[in-house]
Every structure is written in structure tokens, then in C-alpha cells.
Motif scaffolding. Structure first.
Motif, PDB file in Angstrom:
ATOM      1  N   THR A 142      44.364  -1.906  68.834  1.00 46.36           N
ATOM      2  CA  THR A 142      45.656  -2.510  69.128  1.00 46.36           C
ATOM      3  C   THR A 142      45.434  -3.949  69.577  1.00 46.36           C
ATOM      4  N   GLY A 184      50.629  -6.707  66.786  1.00 42.63           N
ATOM      5  CA  GLY A 184      51.966  -7.182  67.135  1.00 42.63           C
ATOM      6  C   GLY A 184      51.911  -8.569  67.737  1.00 42.63           C
ATOM      7  N   ASP A 224      45.596  -7.198  74.893  1.00 44.82           N
ATOM      8  CA  ASP A 224      46.951  -7.701  75.069  1.00 44.82           C
ATOM      9  C   ASP A 224      46.931  -9.094  75.664  1.00 44.82           C
ATOM     10  N   GLN A 247      47.868  -7.164  70.659  1.00 41.93           N
ATOM     11  CA  GLN A 247      49.253  -7.574  70.846  1.00 41.93           C
ATOM     12  C   GLN A 247      49.331  -8.909  71.576  1.00 41.93           C
TER      13      GLN A 247
END
Lengths: 173, 502
Positions: free
Chosen positions: B208, B231, B182, B210
Motif C-alpha cells: 500500500t 492512492g 503513507d 498512499q
């Protein structure tokens, strides 16, 4: 059971095991025998696995690392947690009350508290081990080093070199 | 005791019997290392670290902890000291939270963590907003964190607070199953795709990424990945995924950066894919999805019902949902009319940002094209924290147009189940629920989850009103959220009836 003499005996044995009415003998390192219910003995993962592996249930289990005084106290915990139900809110509250009183009494005698902790560790009695280690941890938490030393009788034996290192660490902490 | 003792441990072992009853003697320090470590685990890392000044026996005991939680100690040297301790066991858990950590401070301990970690590493680097711009300059000046290869870690969840990072060019993440990055700035040239693909991450199941900068090209080839969530990858130009086992892919606001306005280029080969959320720019000429025969859930970009549509979001949504339809210029003010068909849907999930306006017309429009649905899940204003959103619009507002949704017939003959989330019981919302009862003649089950800010008495009043529209054969479930000491976790059934008294 591997030692069962016939189908009927095995079935009766299984039934008895199911109902938890079988009695098991635990012997302290001083040779004193304690007869407990299987449900009580099964609080100990060590004994549980020996029973389930078809170990010498009839001969009992000698515990060479646990003295009589400690074993009696450990059994007191196992009886309460093994023989009583904990389904309803009231039943769980009663057990929590038991634990609270049990540990408060032990905490007053630190040497005995350590013996029970070691026995709980040796016998793998998860709940009791959590209870005693948490009690010791709570005594350490929120205290200054000097207070911790006093609470446990820890002797200050740091060398000048240790103190130098600590000073060094503190400037960065 | 199942595991062997260290040499030191054996020396410290004492007999397991009551001694002289304690007195002033220090029996605690005489306990076995393993036991003291168990106690220190319950003390917590920061208090355990402070026991290092008690005595020589306690000097390094805390370094033997198999779980370290540096949530309240941010000092990189303390972390380094704990991790570097010779003879310490593999770490099952390492949590570090820092404020404004730099690439240099994280680099002090991260390589040591990589060597010892067998379980989970969670890093949270909180950077004050004002610092972020400075850091951007700092990154340009060349301070880059070289991520080590975690050869034995299972889970890595790093929120890097926009530290610039470089990925290891070689090495295998041989036990990694979960990777989450992240707020990260990838240092160019960055080959994230190579690091997370099968040869180097053979057991990676969930990935993931992001809020990342500096990732223009991402190419993943993985036999093991089950879920990919991307994302806010600012500046992403091309995405290639070949993942035969993948079941869920989320691509959210990666290509749709309004400043970049770049053409989305993607090639996705994931034949087992069941869930696809493409909440992003979409153009069928440059975004290619291979065979997706198993697709069950498709999520799209949001769709504006009103306004002068400039941003292209509606086009992205429509191109994904109506691939064979030629789109005209989107010029109408009531934009729902541009949506002329939808795929054959069984379960429809609609999230409506109404801000106090009527939701009936636009929901009606979507439902009219989805008459085969069996289940409808409707969420209203879940993202809105604006108090104005709770107030109804003025009576002269045009949001309730076109009015056909109140009069026109709609047969949702397969619709058996409706769930409405974040229900406030506004006039607009109640009007829609009333219509739903009419449209769905075979409705069997309706669940209303009230918004957490609704009081119990208001909720009860709304319940009575909805029950008066309902039919006896419909099972009505109402839930309100009650604040508990641990937050909004407790959902309580306010009313639960199977049969209503006429």
C-alpha cells in the motif's frame, strides 16, 4: 491410548476421557498427593500435553517445583475453571467473581502471590498466569518509583553513576 | 519453561517454593527475568521504562520487552536506548507515534529497529499542517531519511508525515509480507519498484502506498504480491505491474491530478486479477490491461450526473465501462445520458453522493443498462458530513428530472437481493425503494442499514412505511447503529420478519 490392552478398553478409555470423569493425581514436592478431575488438570497446558501424549496418567504427575500450599491454591483455580461451565452470561459472571475474590486474597500475601505466579508459569495455566501477572502489573502502574519500592520492598541501591545516567535520560524524556 | 535462560537469568532463578512468607524481603526482584518481563508487558512500555530507576536489578529489565509501544513517549533517544540494549530479544512489535518527527530523529532509532524487528513496526508521524510547508523546504535543504533494509521484519506500516525518504539500494526484505507507506516524500532518484519486486521482497503479499510525492515511475515485478493499493501518488507518470498472483489492484487518484493533467501511462499484467478499482484517469490508448479473464469486480471513478463537466472524470469512467463506444463531447447538463451502456454485471455497487437531491433518475438510468444484476448494493451520501446534505432540496429543484423513472417499465428479473447503506429515509430515498419493489418482481431479500444519526423511533416509522410497499415473500431486514461505549460497532436488528401480516 498406547497402553490400552484391547479395542474395548481403548474405547472405554476414550469415552471416559471424553466425559472428563477420569481422575488424575498431582504430587507436590513435599510428597502430598492431590486427586483432581481430568478437566481440572487440563487447565495446565503442561499436564494436558503429557496426558495427550499418553503419559503415566495412572502413576500421577510429580511436580518437583511446587509445594503443597501453592499447589492447593492452584488446584482451587483449576477446579473452578475446569469443572464449571462458562456458556451463559451468568456462568461467566460467576467465574469473573471467583477470579476477583481469588486474586484479592492472593494480593494480600505478596510472597504467596509470587509462588502462585511461578507455579502458573511452570504449569502453563494461561488464565491464572494472566490473572497474577496483571495483579502485580496493576500495583506498578500509576505509582511513583518510591511508592513501587514501598509496595514490593525493593531496596534502593543505585550508584552515583546510575543516578548520573538517569539525570541525563531525564533531560531528554 | 521452554526456552533457555540467559546467564544472568539463571543466576536470578530462585527455588519455586514458598519461603518464609515474604515480610519485608524483596521477593519480586528475585523473580526470573522472563517472569518480570511478562509482568512489565502488562504494565505498558512507558510505565515499564520508569521502573528503570527502582534499583540496579530493574535498571535495564524493561529493555528486554519483546513488544515496545512508544505511543506516549516520542523521544528518539529513549527509543534508541531501548532498542540498542545488548542481549535484548527479537521484537515482535514496535509502535512509535511521534508529533513532528524529523528525518534526523527517526534515523536515530530506525536502523536499530531494522536489526531487531521480527514482527510488526507501526510508525505514525503526525505533522501539523503548518509544519508541512516548512518541511518541504527542509527536504529541499537535504535532510533525507535513509530507510534501512528490514531483513527479518514481517510487517511495516509507516506513516511518515511527509519526511523525505530514500530507499535502500540493496538488501533483501526476506520475511516481509506487508508494506504500507503513507504520507511519504520519495527522495529522487527513487526505485521503490526494485525494492518491492520479487528478487528483494520475495514474500511480499500486500503493498500500500498512499499520498506520496516524488514517485514518477513505478515498475513492479512480483511473483508473490496478492494486493496492491496505490492512492494519491502525486506526479505518477508511468505504472508497470507484472504480478501473476495478484488478485486485487486499487489505483486511486494517482494520474488524475488536476494540476498535472498528465496522460496516464500504465501496463498491467495480472492474469489472476479479480478486483480492479481504477478510480483514476483512464485512456485505453495508453493504459493497457493484459488478459483479465478472472476479473469479477470493477470499480470506477465517480460520475457527475449534473453540471458542466470539465474535469474529465465522467470520461474516465465511461472509457473504462464502455471501451468500444466513441465518446462525443460531453456538453449536456444532465450528464447521465452520456452513459449509454454498461458491461454485463451480476453484482452492482453504487455509491451516490446526492446531497439531498433526488437519486431516482440517475439510479434508474444505471439500472436500465444493468438488467442482468442479481444483487444491488446502494450507499447514499456516505462521505457527506455536511448537515445541509441531510435537508431535502427545494421543490423547484430540477433534480427529479427526467421523470420517466417513475412511469417507465423496468424489468430486473434476476435481482434477488438489495442492500441499502446509510439510509436516512428521506422522501427521495423512500420514493426510490418503492420503485425498486416494482422493478424487481423476483426480489427475495432486502436489507436496509440506517444512517447512524437516525433515531430508533424515526427508523421504526420508516420501517412501517417500507413494509407497506413490500410483498410477503420478501425477507426484510432493518438495522440501526447504536452508539456503544466503544463507538459505532454494535449493529442491532431492529426488525426481522419473514412473513408480513396482510
Amino acid at each position: 491410548m498406547a497402553t490400552g490392552s484391547g479395542a474395548a478398553a481403548a474405547a472405554a478409555d476414550a469415552e471416559e476421557k471424553e466425559s472428563g470423569s477420569r481422575m488424575i493425581t498431582l504430587t507436590s514436592n513435599e510428597g502430598k498427593a492431590f486427586v483432581v478431575t481430568e478437566a481440572s488438570a487440563r487447565q495446565s497446558a503442561t499436564i494436558r500435553s503429557m496426558v495427550d501424549d499418553g503419559g503415566c496418567v495412572d502413576k500421577g504427575f510429580p511436580l518437583p517445583n511446587v509445594d503443597s500450599k501453592t499447589l492447593a491454591r492452584v488446584i482451587q483455580y483449576c477446579d473452578e475453571h475446569g469443572n464449571k461451565e462458562a456458556h451463559t452470561v451468568d456462568e461467566r459472571a460467576a467465574l469473573a467473581k471467583f477470579d476477583k475474590d481469588f486474586i484479592a486474597e492472593l494480593d494480600a500475601d505478596k510472597a504467596f502471590l509470587y509462588d502462585v505466579t511461578m507455579a502458573a508459569n511452570y504449569l502453563h495455566i494461561q488464565g491464572l498466569f494472566a490473572l497474577t501477572t496483571q495483579c502485580i502489573a496493576d500495583t506498578i502502574k500509576g505509582k511513583t518509583p518510591e511508592e513501587i519500592r514501598t509496595a514490593f520492598g525493593i531496596e534502593y541501591d543505585l550508584t552515583a553513576q546510575d543516578e548520573e545516567e538517569i539525570k541525563e535520560e531525564d533531560t531528554h524524556a | 519453561m521452554e526456552d533457555g535462560d540467559g546467564e544472568e537469568g539463571a543466576a536470578k532463578r530462585t527455588k519455586l517454593s514458598a519461603g518464609d512468607g515474604g515480610g519485608g524481603e524483596d521477593r519480586l526482584s528475585a523473580l526470573h527475568d522472563d517472569l518480570l518481563v511478562q509482568i512489565l508487558l502488562r504494565v505498558g512500555t512507558s510505565a515499564a521504562a520508569r521502573t528503570s530507576v527502582l534499583s540496579r536489578r530493574w535498571r535495564s529489565l524493561w529493555c528486554l520487552l519483546p513488544e515496545l509501544d512508544f505511543v506516549s513517549i516520542a523521544d528518539a533517544r529513549a527509543i534508541r536506548a531501548a532498542l540498542a540494549y545488548h542481549g535484548a530479544p527479537p521484537l515482535r512489535l514496535l509502535l512509535v507515534s511521534a508529533v513532528g518527527a524529523t528525518a534526523g530523529s527517526v534515523a536515530e532509532w530506525l536502523p536499530l529497529a531494522a536489526r531487531r524487528l521480527s514482527g510488526y513496526l507501526g510508525l505514525l508521524n503526525v505533522v501539523p499542517k503548518t509544519r508541512r510547508d516548512e518541511d518541504q523546504e527542509g527536504a529541499a535543504a537535504g535532510e533525507v531519511l535513509e530507510l534501512p533494509c528490514f531483513g527479518s521484519a514481517a510487517n511495516l506500516a509507516l506513516d511518515l508525515g511527509f519526511i523525505a525518504v530514500a530507499l535502500p539500494r540493496s538488501g533483501v526484505f526476506s520475511r516481509l509480507t506487508l508494506l504500507s507507506l503513507d504520507n511519504v516524500r520519495f527522495h529522487r532518484p527513487c526505485d521503490l519498484g526494485d525494492a518491492v519486486s520479487s528478487p528483494r521482497s520475495p514474500f511480499l503479499k500486500r503493498l500500500t502506498i498512499q499520498n506520496a510525492h516524488g514517485l514518477s515511475n513505478l515498475s513492479i515485478h512480483s511473483e508473490s504480491l496478492l494486493q496492491i493499493r496505490l492512492g494519491g501518488l502525486k506526479g505518477l507518470k508511468q505504472l508497470n505491474v507484472v504480478a501473476p498472483a495478484l488478485s486485487a489492484l486499487y489505483v486511486i487518484s494517482c494520474f488524475s491530478d488536476p494540476l498535472a493533467m498528465s496522460q496516464p501511462v500504465a501496463d498491467i499484467s495480472a492474469p489472476q486479477l479479480e478486483t480492479l478499482h481504477w478510480e483514476d484517469a483512464f485512456d485505453p490508448s495508453s493504459v493497457r490491461f493484459g488478459n483479465m479473464a478472472n476479473l469479477k469486480c470493477l470499480g470506477t471513478h465517480f460520475y457527475l450526473a449534473f453540471g458542466q463537466e470539465d474535469f474529465g472524470h465522467n470520461g474516465d469512467c465511461l472509457r473504462l465501462l464502455m471501451p468500444s463506444t466513441e465518446l462525443n463531447d460531453l456538453e449536456n447538463e444532465y450528464l447521465m445520458e452520456e452513459m449509454t451502456m454498461l458491461p454485463d454485471i451480476m453484482f452492482l455497487g453504487l455509491t451516490v453522493l446526492a446531497s439531498g437531491h433526488a437519486i431516482g433518475p440517475s439510479v434508474f438510468h444505471v439500472l436500465r443498462m444493468s438488467t442482468s444484476i442479481r444483487r444491488l448494493e446502494l450507499a447514499t451520501d456516505i462521505y457527506s458530513s455536511n448537515p445541509q446534505a441531510r435537508a431535502a432540496c427545494s421543490s423547484s429543484c430540477t433534480c427529479d428530472l427526467p421523470p420517466n423513472w417513475r412511469t417507465e417499465e423496468l424489468k430486473l428479473t434476476f435481482l434477488h437481493e438489495v442492500e441499502i447503506n446509510n439510509f436516512r429515509g428521506t422522501e427521495h430515498q423512500i420514493a426510490l425503494v418503492k420503485q425498486l419493489f416494482g422493478w424487481a418482481a423476483m426480489l427475495k431479500d432486502m436489507t436496509i442499514n440506517f444512517c447512524h444519526s437516525i433515531t430508533e423511533s424515526t427508523a421504526r416509522k420508516v420501517c412501517q412505511m417500507l413494509l407497506s410497499f413490500s410483498r410477503p415473500e420478501i425477507l426484510m431486514n432493518f438495522y440501526i447503529y447504536q452508539q456503544t461505549t466503544s463507538g459505532f460497532v454494535c449493529s442491532k436488528a431492529l426488525m426481522h420478519r419473514t412473513k408480513l401480516v396482510a
